[in-house]
Design a protein around this motif. Structure first.
Motif, PDB file in Angstrom:
ATOM      1  N   PHE A 224       0.711  -1.291  -0.058  1.00  0.00           N
ATOM      2  CA  PHE A 224      -0.058   0.229   0.093  1.00  0.00           C
ATOM      3  C   PHE A 224       0.985   1.190   0.075  1.00  0.00           C
ATOM      4  N   SER A 225       1.947   1.032   0.627  1.00  0.00           N
ATOM      5  CA  SER A 225       2.872   2.335   0.869  1.00  0.00           C
ATOM      6  C   SER A 225       3.540   2.605  -0.625  1.00  0.00           C
ATOM      7  N   VAL A 226       3.769   1.598  -1.491  1.00  0.00           N
ATOM      8  CA  VAL A 226       4.358   1.863  -2.896  1.00  0.00           C
ATOM      9  C   VAL A 226       3.151   2.307  -3.577  1.00  0.00           C
ATOM     10  N   MET A 227       1.896   1.773  -3.478  1.00  0.00           N
ATOM     11  CA  MET A 227       0.870   2.245  -4.248  1.00  0.00           C
ATOM     12  C   MET A 227       0.448   3.795  -4.147  1.00  0.00           C
ATOM     13  N   VAL A 228       0.690   4.063  -2.710  1.00  0.00           N
ATOM     14  CA  VAL A 228       0.287   5.504  -2.502  1.00  0.00           C
ATOM     15  C   VAL A 228       1.277   6.602  -3.157  1.00  0.00           C
ATOM     16  N   MET A 229       2.288   6.152  -3.545  1.00  0.00           N
ATOM     17  CA  MET A 229       3.456   7.208  -4.208  1.00  0.00           C
ATOM     18  C   MET A 229       3.072   7.366  -5.709  1.00  0.00           C
ATOM     19  N   ARG A 230       1.936   6.476  -6.066  1.00  0.00           N
ATOM     20  CA  ARG A 230       1.654   6.463  -7.420  1.00  0.00           C
ATOM     21  C   ARG A 230       0.251   7.159  -7.808  1.00  0.00           C
ATOM     22  N   VAL A 231      -0.412   7.761  -6.687  1.00  0.00           N
ATOM     23  CA  VAL A 231      -1.630   8.414  -7.181  1.00  0.00           C
ATOM     24  C   VAL A 231      -1.743   9.472  -6.062  1.00  0.00           C
ATOM     25  N   GLY A 232      -2.301  10.749  -6.607  1.00  0.00           N
ATOM     26  CA  GLY A 232      -2.497  11.819  -5.751  1.00  0.00           C
ATOM     27  C   GLY A 232      -1.522  12.691  -5.410  1.00  0.00           C
ATOM     28  N   GLU A 233      -1.743  13.585  -4.686  1.00  0.00           N
ATOM     29  CA  GLU A 233      -0.656  14.462  -4.329  1.00  0.00           C
ATOM     30  C   GLU A 233      -0.212  14.276  -3.002  1.00  0.00           C
ATOM     31  N   VAL A 234       1.200  13.814  -2.930  1.00  0.00           N
ATOM     32  CA  VAL A 234       1.773  13.370  -1.776  1.00  0.00           C
ATOM     33  C   VAL A 234       1.662  14.320  -0.255  1.00  0.00           C
ATOM     34  N   SER A 235       1.805  15.771  -0.702  1.00  0.00           N
ATOM     35  CA  SER A 235       1.478  16.541   0.223  1.00  0.00           C
ATOM     36  C   SER A 235       0.019  16.677   0.774  1.00  0.00           C
ATOM     37  N   PHE A 236      -1.063  16.205   0.114  1.00  0.00           N
ATOM     38  CA  PHE A 236      -2.194  15.856   0.507  1.00  0.00           C
ATOM     39  C   PHE A 236      -2.597  14.599   1.336  1.00  0.00           C
ATOM     40  N   ILE A 237      -1.891  13.622   0.825  1.00  0.00           N
ATOM     41  CA  ILE A 237      -1.996  12.219   1.374  1.00  0.00           C
ATOM     42  C   ILE A 237      -1.232  11.992   2.648  1.00  0.00           C
ATOM     43  N   ALA A 238      -0.122  12.572   2.875  1.00  0.00           N
ATOM     44  CA  ALA A 238       0.695  12.466   3.938  1.00  0.00           C
ATOM     45  C   ALA A 238       0.087  12.639   5.303  1.00  0.00           C
ATOM     46  N   PRO A 239      -0.803  13.581   5.630  1.00  0.00           N
ATOM     47  CA  PRO A 239      -1.265  13.719   6.817  1.00  0.00           C
ATOM     48  C   PRO A 239      -2.102  12.320   7.399  1.00  0.00           C
ATOM     49  N   PHE A 240      -2.518  11.702   6.304  1.00  0.00           N
ATOM     50  CA  PHE A 240      -3.408  10.559   6.614  1.00  0.00           C
ATOM     51  C   PHE A 240      -2.459   9.463   7.427  1.00  0.00           C
ATOM     52  N   ARG A 241      -1.142   9.556   7.249  1.00  0.00           N
ATOM     53  CA  ARG A 241      -0.279   8.791   8.029  1.00  0.00           C
ATOM     54  C   ARG A 241      -0.518   8.530   9.629  1.00  0.00           C
ATOM     55  N   TYR A 242      -1.066   9.757   9.842  1.00  0.00           N
ATOM     56  CA  TYR A 242      -1.217   9.882  11.388  1.00  0.00           C
ATOM     57  C   TYR A 242      -2.648   8.848  11.838  1.00  0.00           C
ATOM     58  N   THR A 243      -3.541   8.189  10.870  1.00  0.00           N
ATOM     59  CA  THR A 243      -4.417   7.329  11.387  1.00  0.00           C
ATOM     60  C   THR A 243      -3.855   6.023  12.066  1.00  0.00           C
ATOM     61  N   GLY A 244      -2.507   5.873  11.687  1.00  0.00           N
ATOM     62  CA  GLY A 244      -1.624   4.647  12.408  1.00  0.00           C
ATOM     63  C   GLY A 244      -2.010   4.911  13.982  1.00  0.00           C
ATOM     64  N   LEU A 245      -2.014   6.037  14.481  1.00  0.00           N
ATOM     65  CA  LEU A 245      -1.832   6.434  15.904  1.00  0.00           C
ATOM     66  C   LEU A 245      -3.205   5.802  16.471  1.00  0.00           C
ATOM     67  N   LEU A 246      -4.400   6.231  15.363  1.00  0.00           N
ATOM     68  CA  LEU A 246      -5.653   5.800  15.853  1.00  0.00           C
ATOM     69  C   LEU A 246      -5.874   4.288  16.375  1.00  0.00           C
ATOM     70  N   TRP A 247      -5.411   3.467  15.043  1.00  0.00           N
ATOM     71  CA  TRP A 247      -5.281   2.187  15.226  1.00  0.00           C
ATOM     72  C   TRP A 247      -4.610   1.698  16.308  1.00  0.00           C
ATOM     73  N   ALA A 248      -3.514   2.216  16.784  1.00  0.00           N
ATOM     74  CA  ALA A 248      -2.616   1.784  17.790  1.00  0.00           C
ATOM     75  C   ALA A 248      -3.366   2.062  19.075  1.00  0.00           C
ATOM     76  N   LEU A 249      -4.191   3.222  19.322  1.00  0.00           N
ATOM     77  CA  LEU A 249      -5.059   3.354  20.456  1.00  0.00           C
ATOM     78  C   LEU A 249      -5.880   2.357  20.372  1.00  0.00           C
ATOM     79  N   LEU A 250      -6.750   2.066  19.589  1.00  0.00           N
ATOM     80  CA  LEU A 250      -7.773   0.845  19.360  1.00  0.00           C
ATOM     81  C   LEU A 250      -7.446  -0.105  19.877  1.00  0.00           C
ATOM     82  N   LEU A 251      -6.351  -0.625  19.086  1.00  0.00           N
ATOM     83  CA  LEU A 251      -5.800  -1.921  19.345  1.00  0.00           C
ATOM     84  C   LEU A 251      -5.123  -2.189  20.683  1.00  0.00           C
ATOM     85  N   GLY A 252      -4.617  -1.035  21.147  1.00  0.00           N
ATOM     86  CA  GLY A 252      -4.049  -1.366  22.435  1.00  0.00           C
ATOM     87  C   GLY A 252      -5.218  -1.574  23.557  1.00  0.00           C
ATOM     88  N   LEU A 253      -6.088  -0.742  23.124  1.00  0.00           N
ATOM     89  CA  LEU A 253      -7.162  -0.822  24.281  1.00  0.00           C
ATOM     90  C   LEU A 253      -7.835  -2.270  24.082  1.00  0.00           C
TER      91      LEU A 253
END
Length: 293
Positions: A224-253
């Protein structure tokens, strides 16, 4: 669906896959030695990456000599990151370790300014400083709050920063899948040699399933990280990397029954806010420079 929307979804899928991999690895922590786990996961993931790359025709070994040096540096950094991150993950709540890694956009921006002379104005520099202060709230350096494994998480940040900066210096001739496969093989070989000095344990079906799951999720994260680099604007997409923290909070709980205390949670919010501001500010500056030219 626009390219930016596709890119955002792919980024979220990538972060989810990496976090589920981390969850599988952490579940193995008390039962399977680190280097045994890394080696077995490396064997499985390397085979899958190789098969996928061959199927896509994305594997190519003829690349410039200078780029091979960068690939070697990136692989060494990947090995260091894997060792320090997973050691920290074995001993710290998954949300805490993931939150520390959220300073990466800040450290990469700072590294680009210091090493490559990239322009960083006072606004982004202030955001970087705020992000580091937020990170201190997470690791809490002091006689009561800071421990060895928080230091391991910070070491992982350093190595991932080196990895990302070396990747940025590679030419466009270097296939992403080749770099990914070399890194996976490097971690596997390092873990295999290191595991010779440790006692291996026999695996039950649950442990085999967790290692298999970790291998699949790590492959999904890479893909998915390779596919990400082939569509859209990186500057628009990059902030969505922080959704990983949401998953970590949920799975941690849900999986481990852990939830960050208020101070740690505040640190997470500061780090994420500083990172998002830095990314959006970089996007705005890039658009302004493009308009001038």
């Amino acid at each position: 669906m626009t390219d930016n929307t596709k890119g955002a979804l792919l980024m979220m899928c990538s972060m989810a896959a990496f976090t589920f991999n981390d969850t599988c690895v952490k579940l193995l922590g008390p039962e399977v030695p680190l280097f045994q786990m890394l080696f077995l996961r490396g064997v499985a993931s390397s085979l899958m990456i190789w098969g996928l790359a061959r199927a896509l025709g994305a594997l190519r070994w003829r690349i410039p000599r200078r780029d091979w040096g960068l690939v070697a540096l990136r692989t060494c950094a990947e090995i260091g990151a894997a060792y320090f991150f997973i050691t920290a993950l074995y001993h710290m709540p998954i949300a805490n370790v993931t939150a520390v890694l959220q300073v990466l956009p800040l450290t990469v921006t700072l590294g680009g300014a210091l090493l490559f002379g990239e322009a960083v104005g006072w606004r982004r520099m202030s955001a970087i400083l705020a992000g580091f202060l937020g990170m201190l709230l997470i690791v809490r350096p002091g006689p009561e709050g800071f421990d060895l494994y928080a230091g391991y998480a910070l070491a992982a940040v350093f190595f991932v920063t080196v990895r990302d900066l070396s990747t940025r210096r590679m030419s466009a001739e270097v296939p992403s899948m080749t770099v990914t496969l070399v890194a996976s093989l490097g971690v596997m070989l390092f873990a295999g040699v290191a595991s010779l000095g440790t006692d291996w344990v026999p695996l039950n079906l649950r442990q085999i399933a967790l290692i298999g799951g970790a291998s699949v999720f790590i492959l999904g994260g890479y893909l998915f990280s390779v596919m990400v680099m082939r569509v859209g604007e990186v500057s628009f997409i990059a902030p969505f990397r922080y959704t990983g923290l949401l998953w970590a909070l949920l799975l941690g709980l849900v999986v481990f029954g852990n939830w960050p205390d208020p101070v740690t949670f505040l640190g997470c919010l500061i780090v994420v806010g500083a990172g998002v501001f830095t990314l959006l500010r970089g996007r705005k500056l890039a658009q302004e420079n493009s308009a001038r030219t």
